[in-house]
Structure formats: C-alpha cells, structure tokens
Write a protein that holds these residues in place. Structure first.
Motif, short mmCIF file in Angstrom:
data_model
loop_
_atom_site.label_atom_id
_atom_site.label_comp_id
_atom_site.label_asym_id
_atom_site.label_seq_id
_atom_site.Cartn_x
_atom_site.Cartn_y
_atom_site.Cartn_z
N LEU A 145 0.84 -1.20 0.00
CA LEU A 145 0.00 0.00 0.00
C LEU A 145 0.87 1.25 0.00
CD1 LEU A 145 -2.89 1.17 0.13
CD2 LEU A 145 -2.63 1.25 2.61
N GLU A 146 0.38 2.25 -0.73
CA GLU A 146 1.11 3.51 -0.89
C GLU A 146 0.90 4.45 0.29
OE1 GLU A 146 -1.38 2.30 -2.83
OE2 GLU A 146 -2.79 3.86 -3.45
N THR A 147 0.91 3.94 1.53
CA THR A 147 0.78 4.78 2.71
C THR A 147 1.60 6.06 2.52
OG1 THR A 147 2.27 3.10 3.61
CG2 THR A 147 0.09 3.20 4.51
N VAL A 168 8.62 1.12 -7.41
CA VAL A 168 8.34 2.21 -8.36
C VAL A 168 6.85 2.55 -8.34
CG1 VAL A 168 8.28 2.79 -10.84
CG2 VAL A 168 10.32 1.70 -9.85
N HIS A 169 6.02 1.51 -8.29
CA HIS A 169 4.56 1.69 -8.30
C HIS A 169 4.09 2.46 -7.06
CE1 HIS A 169 0.39 0.03 -9.17
NE2 HIS A 169 0.28 0.35 -7.89
N GLU A 170 4.46 1.97 -5.88
CA GLU A 170 3.98 2.62 -4.65
C GLU A 170 4.57 4.03 -4.52
OE1 GLU A 170 1.56 1.11 -3.56
OE2 GLU A 170 1.97 -0.92 -4.25
N SER A 171 5.79 4.23 -5.01
CA SER A 171 6.38 5.56 -4.97
C SER A 171 5.63 6.52 -5.90
CB SER A 171 7.86 5.49 -5.36
OG SER A 171 8.57 4.68 -4.44
N ALA A 172 5.24 6.02 -7.07
CA ALA A 172 4.50 6.87 -8.02
C ALA A 172 3.16 7.30 -7.44
CB ALA A 172 4.29 6.12 -9.34
N HIS A 173 2.57 6.44 -6.61
CA HIS A 173 1.31 6.81 -5.95
C HIS A 173 1.46 8.05 -5.05
CE1 HIS A 173 -1.64 3.78 -6.93
NE2 HIS A 173 -0.94 2.77 -6.47
N GLN A 174 2.68 8.37 -4.63
CA GLN A 174 2.83 9.56 -3.78
C GLN A 174 2.33 10.79 -4.53
OE1 GLN A 174 3.65 8.96 -0.53
NE2 GLN A 174 3.63 6.85 -1.30
N ASN A 197 -5.55 6.40 -9.77
CA ASN A 197 -4.46 5.94 -8.90
C ASN A 197 -3.69 4.80 -9.56
OD1 ASN A 197 -5.77 7.63 -7.12
ND2 ASN A 197 -5.95 6.12 -5.46
N GLU A 198 -4.41 3.72 -9.85
CA GLU A 198 -3.73 2.47 -10.23
C GLU A 198 -3.24 2.47 -11.67
OE1 GLU A 198 -2.76 0.96 -7.88
OE2 GLU A 198 -4.21 1.31 -6.26
N GLY A 199 -4.00 3.09 -12.57
CA GLY A 199 -3.54 3.17 -13.96
C GLY A 199 -2.27 4.01 -14.06
N PHE A 200 -2.23 5.10 -13.30
CA PHE A 200 -1.07 5.99 -13.31
C PHE A 200 0.16 5.31 -12.69
CE2 PHE A 200 -2.46 10.53 -14.28
CZ PHE A 200 -3.69 10.18 -14.80
N ALA A 201 -0.04 4.64 -11.55
CA ALA A 201 1.10 3.98 -10.89
C ALA A 201 1.63 2.83 -11.75
CB ALA A 201 0.69 3.48 -9.50
N THR A 202 0.73 2.16 -12.46
CA THR A 202 1.17 1.08 -13.36
C THR A 202 1.92 1.67 -14.55
OG1 THR A 202 -0.72 -0.25 -12.68
CG2 THR A 202 0.38 -0.89 -14.75
N VAL A 243 -8.40 -2.07 -14.05
CA VAL A 243 -8.09 -0.78 -13.42
C VAL A 243 -6.60 -0.48 -13.59
CG1 VAL A 243 -7.95 0.40 -11.19
CG2 VAL A 243 -9.99 -0.96 -11.77
N TYR A 244 -5.76 -1.49 -13.35
CA TYR A 244 -4.32 -1.30 -13.42
C TYR A 244 -3.84 -1.30 -14.88
CZ TYR A 244 -3.95 -2.27 -8.37
OH TYR A 244 -4.06 -2.21 -7.00
N SER A 245 -4.10 -2.41 -15.58
CA SER A 245 -3.49 -2.60 -16.90
C SER A 245 -4.16 -1.77 -17.98
CB SER A 245 -3.55 -4.07 -17.30
OG SER A 245 -2.82 -4.83 -16.36
ZN ZN Z 1 -1.30 0.81 -6.78
#
Ligand code: ZN
Ligand code: ARG
Length: 454
Positions: free
Chosen positions: A288-290, A306-312, A329-334, A384-386
């Motif tokens: 989780l991107e806490t 990289v994914h959780e960091s991008a969620h910041q 959130n998830e499309g961008f982090a992916t 959502v992700y891909s």
């Molecule tokens: Zn994510």
C-alpha cells in the motif's frame, strides 16, 4: 389553548424536519462505499495517541479530531468499527453517542453552528480487528506475529481510529504511539521524537500535508531501522523486518534514485519525509502507498517500489473524490512502472501495451472498463491497473511525449494536496493538447470489452 406535554414536545422536535436538517449525513455519497465518510463537517487534523501490546493485541487509543462544521449540526457521525468507545467530548463538554454498525453517532451538548471549528475527543480500547473488503482482502489493523500491519485502503482506517473515512476529506495528522521497548511503531511523515522509559518506547510522528484516512498507518513490529537524508535533502526512514532484510536491501537501496527519477518525470516530490516499511505479513497479499512511507507485506520487487512511490504523486497528493475513479491511482502507478522500465533499459511502454493488447477477448484485462469497475469488489482488479495504463499510453501516442509529460506534471501540480476527477483529467488533456480526445478516452476508459483496434 392546549399545552403539549413536555415529553411529546421533545419527541416532535427530535423527529421534525428541523432536527433532520441539522444531522450530518451517514456517508460521503460514494456509490461504492455508501457509509464511508460522513457529511456536515470537514476534518482539519487528527491527533492520535495509541498504545499497543503485540502479545495481548490490546490497543488503547485517544483521537482528538479538529474539524469545521459545513452546516448547522445537532448531530454528526464518525466511522468507527469494533473497538469499545469509553468517552467522547466535543469541546470541553461530554457528548452523547451511540454505535450503529460502522457509524459512531455523536450528539454534542450544544448545537454546532455552520463554519464553527470544533474539537472531538474520542477515547477507546480493545482488540482491533481488520475488515474484510468486498474483494475478500483484509484491510485495517492486521495483527502480525510481532505487531500489526496497518493498511487502510479502502475502508480499514475505521478499525483503529474514528475518522471521516473517505478520501474526499483530507487532513494533517500527529501520531504518538507507545509500544514495548524493542518494538518500533512507524507512521507517516517525519519522526519528531522517540523516548524509552519503563520498558516502553513512544514514537512521535507528524504528517503535515493533507492525507486521506486510508493512507494513514501506525505499523508495528520488530524492525531494523535505517535513516538518512538523500542528496535532494529528503529525510528517509526505512523500517524492515529482519527476516525480509536480505531480499529487500538491493531494492530499498534504489529508493533515492527512484524518487529522484519520478521527481524528474512528475514534478517535485510532494511531501516532507519518505521511506518504506517492509513487514512480513503473509496474510495480506498486497502493498500500500501509505503516504510518505509505502508499506510492503514482504520484500518488494523494484517494480512494486516504483509503483507505490509513483502513488505519492498519483493517489496520495492528488486524491480521489470517488472510488469509481480508482484508475486515476492504479492506472497511473502502473504506467509509471512502464515508464521506468522504458527509461532504464527494459521493455518500452509500447511493448507492454502490445503484449496486453494481444490478450484474447475473454481475458481478465477486458473484464470491465477501467473507469467503471461496477462496485467496490472490483476496484483492485486487472482492468483498473493494466487497461488504465493502456489508456494513458493511448493518450501519450495521440498527443506526443512533450505534451503527455506536460499533462502529467500539470495534473500533479494543479491538484497537489487536493483532489482530481476523471472528467478533470480529460479536460486538462484536451486543453494542453488542443485535441479532441473524447473518443479516445471513451474507448479506453468507458467501453466494455476489448477495443477493436490497438
Ligand atoms: Zn497501486
Ligand atoms: N493500492 C494498492 C496498490 O497499489 C492496492 C491495495 C489493495 N487493497 C485491498 N484491500 N485489496 O497496489
């Protein structure tokens, strides 16, 4: 003239339209999680004081919530599930309360007027338990063999503190967490102090920037701690379960360079404080991107870091206003993962796109359109992700690299410490590119099934 008996008059007043009109609503209006969040007020700050004993799994808590009424309020709700509430005050006055499922219904002694700033103190205790989400995953305060893995997306914050539990309402946080000596408590933001006495250690954390409740953590365990300042002046605090340390080390070493690379692509890192918590929590099954300090249930891969960091940037600094928009959130982090591999000698984003597009029509990727998962049960599924990332790649190829990266940076800058919606993202993309992109977004975000052409 007949006189109405006092008791009847009180009943009439309580049931009358005036009373109903001054109650804060039980939800924030999210169709996927109708009871999440509440209406009638806006939280400014949470000051959480917690004590946890990993052996007995007992939690003592006090939440001091500073909020502002957005309407006249005779009554309002907080979201809180499980733990026993031992007392509530509003201002300095004891308030009445009752429990109704996840709603903690508070009736202050004195009516709050519109725009009034008020302070609610809730004391509580007990054995926190996670909730099971519509997708079957655990969420909230999740006990581990040496502490607790505390992750709240989408609903779990209410398992450990009373909250306005919807990303619409962001607030700053202070955490004061006391645990047995030898155990570490890691929350968001910056460590302000740590003191040991009488066999217990108290950790004080501050998350100064606005944060959605689901991104708050107070993860507890026997961790190896590493602290340093990056060449960019960012304070890093990593806490790692020693059993995961060897596997985690080579990936965690890359955190400063990943954050520097993401800053170069997305704009300045949005928060004070950074780092990671690497726990061993086999029952969790996700990271989780806490905010400021992503939480991993095991040693992460570089892609996950990289994914959780991008969620910041995308998800934390720029928050959702409705869970239906989760692809933001998830499309961008992916897509950040795709960009990272592309710029670090791996597969190009186009190759990732092509490989996914080759999936047969009955594949999971095409199960539903990413901007319409249908319910809270599907918000963390493949489309959502891909396909969310595929939509961004289509945007990039339509507008060209220069404009595309300009869109990403402008999005992060314009909505930082705030919120964004899918409609606003489309509007921004159109404005900066000067192109009509409605058909593109409609096809990739809103249309069921596999799009007819890549
Ligand atoms: Zn994510
Ligand atoms: N946002 C997390 C991620 O980036 C996933 C959280 C999943 N949570 C859940 N309750 N299933 O990937």
């Amino acid at each position: 003239m007949a006189t109405i008996p006092v008791a009847v008059a009180a009943l009439l007043a309580a049931a009358g339209p005036a009373a109903a009109g001054t109650s804060g609503s039980t939800g924030a209006g999210d169709p996927y999680f109708p009871l999440a969040g509440n209406g009638g007020y806006d939280v400014r700050h949470y000051d959480l004081t917690l004590g946890y004993d990993p052996d007995s799994r007992h939690l003592d808590g006090k939440a001091v919530i500073t909020a502002r009424a957005t309407q006249r309020l005779t009554r309002f709700d907080l979201d809180f599930k499980g733990l026993k509430v031992t007392g509530i005050t509003v201002g300095h006055t004891k308030a009445d309360f009752r429990r109704d499922g996840q709603e903690l219904v508070v009736t202050p002694r004195h009516t709050l007027h519109k725009h009034q700033e008020f302070r609610v103190t809730v004391t509580y205790q007990g054995t926190p338990k996670p909730v099971t989400d519509p997708d079957g995953s655990l969420d909230g305060w999740i006990p581990t063999d040496d502490g607790a893995f505390v992750a709240g997306e989408p609903q779990g914050a209410m398992t450990w503190f009373p909250a306005n539990n919807h990303p619409k309402d962001k607030a700053s946080y202070d955490f004061t967490v006391t645990v047995p000596k030898g155990t570490t408590a890691v929350a968001n933001g910056v460590l302000r102090g740590q003191r040991t006495s009488h066999g217990h250690t108290t950790f004080r954390w501050r998350a100064a920037e606005p944060m959605a409740a689901y991104l708050a953590t107070a993860t507890i365990g026997k961790f190896k701690v590493e602290q340093y300042t990056t060449p960019d002046g960012l304070k890093v605090y990593n806490a790692v379960d020693p059993r995961e340390a060897t596997a985690a080390a080579p990936v965690l070493k890359k955190l400063p360079s990943v954050l520097a690379w993401e800053s170069s692509v997305f704009g300045p890192y949005p928060f004070k404080g950074a780092g990671s918590v690497v726990d061993r929590a086999p029952q969790v099954g996700y990271a989780l991107e806490t905010q400021t300090r992503p939480l991993y249930d095991r040693a992460p891969s570089l892609g996950t870091l990289v994914h959780e960091s991008a969620h910041q940037w995308f998800g934390d600094s720029v928050s959702l206003t409705t869970w239906k928009d989760i692809w933001l959130n998830e499309g961008f982090a992916t897509y950040a993962e795709w960009l990272y591999t592309e710029q670090h000698g791996g597969k190009t984003a186009q190759q990732n796109f092509d490989a996914l597009y080759a999936s047969p029509a009955d594949s999971d990727v095409w199960a539903f359109p990413p901007a319409n998962p249908g319910s809270g049960a599907h918000i963390f599924e493949t489309p959502v992700y891909s396909r969310g990332a595929m939509a961004l790649h289509k945007l990039r190829t339509a507008v060209g690299d220069k404009t595309f990266f300009d869109i990403l940076r402008t999005w992060a800058a314009d909505h930082h410490d705030g919120h964004g919606t899918t409609a606003q993202f489309i509007h921004l993309s159109q404005r900066l590119s000067g192109k009509d992109l409605h058909a593109l977004f409609h096809t990739w975000l809103d249309t069921s099934g596999k799009p007819a052409s890549p």
